[in-house]
Design an enzyme around this catalytic site. Sequence first.
Site, short mmCIF file in Angstrom:
data_model
loop_
_atom_site.label_atom_id
_atom_site.label_comp_id
_atom_site.label_asym_id
_atom_site.label_seq_id
_atom_site.Cartn_x
_atom_site.Cartn_y
_atom_site.Cartn_z
N THR A 372 -2.30 -15.31 32.36
CA THR A 372 -3.71 -15.68 32.14
C THR A 372 -4.20 -14.79 31.00
O THR A 372 -3.46 -13.94 30.49
CB THR A 372 -4.52 -15.50 33.44
OG1 THR A 372 -3.89 -16.23 34.48
CG2 THR A 372 -5.97 -15.94 33.34
N SER A 443 -9.16 -20.93 42.01
CA SER A 443 -8.76 -19.89 41.06
C SER A 443 -9.29 -18.53 41.51
O SER A 443 -10.18 -18.45 42.37
CB SER A 443 -9.34 -20.24 39.69
OG SER A 443 -9.18 -19.17 38.79
N GLY A 463 -4.42 -11.55 35.67
CA GLY A 463 -3.71 -10.84 36.73
C GLY A 463 -3.67 -11.55 38.07
O GLY A 463 -3.53 -10.88 39.09
N1 GLY Z 1 -3.93 -19.27 37.88
C1 GLY Z 1 -4.55 -18.07 38.28
C2 GLY Z 1 -5.92 -18.26 38.78
O1 GLY Z 1 -6.54 -19.24 38.44
O2 GLY Z 1 -6.42 -17.47 39.52
#
Ligand code: GLY
Length: 563
Positions: A372, A443, A463
């Site tokens: 991310t 998320s 993270g």
């Molecule tokens: N893909 C990581 C999140 O959206 O938290």
Amino acid sequence: MMLKHACFIFFLSPLFWFGQACAAELPKSTKVAIASAHPLATQAGMEIVGKGGNVFDAAVAVSAALAVVEPSGSGLGGGGYWLLHRANDGFETMIDGREKAPLSASIDMFLDKQGRVISRLSLDGALAAAIPGMPAGLVHLSEKYGCLPLKVSLAPAIRYAQTGFAVGDKYLKLLQSRTGILKSYPASAGIFLSNGKVPPLFSILRQPDLANTLKQLADSGREGFYDGAIADKLVKSVKRARGLWTKQDLKEYQVIERAPIKGEYHGIKITSSAPSSSGGLVLVEALNILSAFDLQKTDTVTRKHLITEALRRAYHDRALYLGDADFIDIPIERLLSQDYAAGLRSTIRPDKALPSSFLAGEMSDPSEGNHTTHFSIIDDQGNRVAATLSINAPFGSGFVASGTGVLLNNEMDDFVSQAGTMNGYGLIGGAANAIAPGKRMLSSMTPTFLENDEVVAVLGTPGGSRIISMVLLAVLDFAENGSPESWVSVPRFHHQFIPDVIEYEKYTLSPAEISGLASIGHQLKETRNRYGDMQAVLWHKKTRSLKGASDRRGSGSALVKNF
Ligand code: GLY
């Protein structure tokens, strides 16, 4: 000659580009701070402000540049959240550009006939990819809040994709971890690998197909990605690899503007992400639980114990209640209420850990997560953007759609494939986050603004499931007068309800703290690596001075520039 000169000036003016006054009607920024995970992305944002763009145009440029120069973390094949504040009227909103499950997705699509989760099916390859929101987010941000056309704000990203850039150590380490899956798709291997192997340090990564896709977006807006030639290529390629995408999925994708989650902690106003991210709710709930403790006056073992217990309870509620607010009812008022927090606080014993099994669930080890991306921008009037963007795991699903240069996400793994089982971050959940056609997966991304009487801070980090605890530790440091440099450097520890363990970075806990926490019932585990890549900027309201800091765990940069 005079006419030519006049035309040239008109051509350079935003009025020519947009055909109307700047959408955000902001006074020109004279000073801007940008912190992002890559120096070229920070520079792209500054370049666009230099061309007359506002912070929202800069956010378009930084987002698109990160998609090119940090393809492990985010990209056109992914999605994310842009949290905006407009200074002249105080307007705040969150653009929810989270990916959506394809319309033919089903609740059991990652299960075998016996109802067991098929290993890695939600992580690797085209079936793991949800419908991207990033391109729609860029178009929306530019058209509704920017001053410049996409042709201008996407230009740095297009240039980086065309001419290439030298890859660094961090990029190569992440690439190494995903070589196996990238190698299995010729379109992916052709871009990222050299004869099936990780290329040498400082080799040049060029992405001509991605440059062309960005150009289509710049020329035709959302149709440039969600319709026409690029959409045809995306769908054809995904279908050939047994994915579920259709032209209809792409045509129907829309970003949604949502009211951000708001809270207050010791006089600090907190503005953060709303569902479909759990970030803001979990952050504010944990801070509410902590608000009645005097953390500065408690000894360090008790302080870490109390933070852990607050996180345990807030992540427990995440697993129980959170998912896409367009599909389920989330008890937002209750989760944010001080009375509810007081009730949870009353279950915390200062001298004893509460086993997570007393709340619910099972245990297992989460995988390490550092992917991310995040960037923060603020100008000297307080206009600001906090954006956290993702394709989920490093290099997402590993699948590039042929002829597009677009590396697809594997965000389907952020759904709960089967109630009570863990995803790639060791997070569990239930029906609230089950797969459904057209639904956004939950998320943890937590782009955040903090404000007190004197300053405004903009921060966030990548993270995975640890994002929320990292932001919480930064908020506590802000409350204790830390600087941007100190927020991004805070030694990190984390608890997410399940697994029932405090994970901590090397050197975060002293031997005395480790034995103190163990003696009251906590399990502890040092992480293999340091984690996170926080990007923070700060604005002093009175002096209008700006500062920024980029996490030294990463390889980003923070700049402050006068215009
Ligand atoms: N893909 C990581 C999140 O959206 O938290």
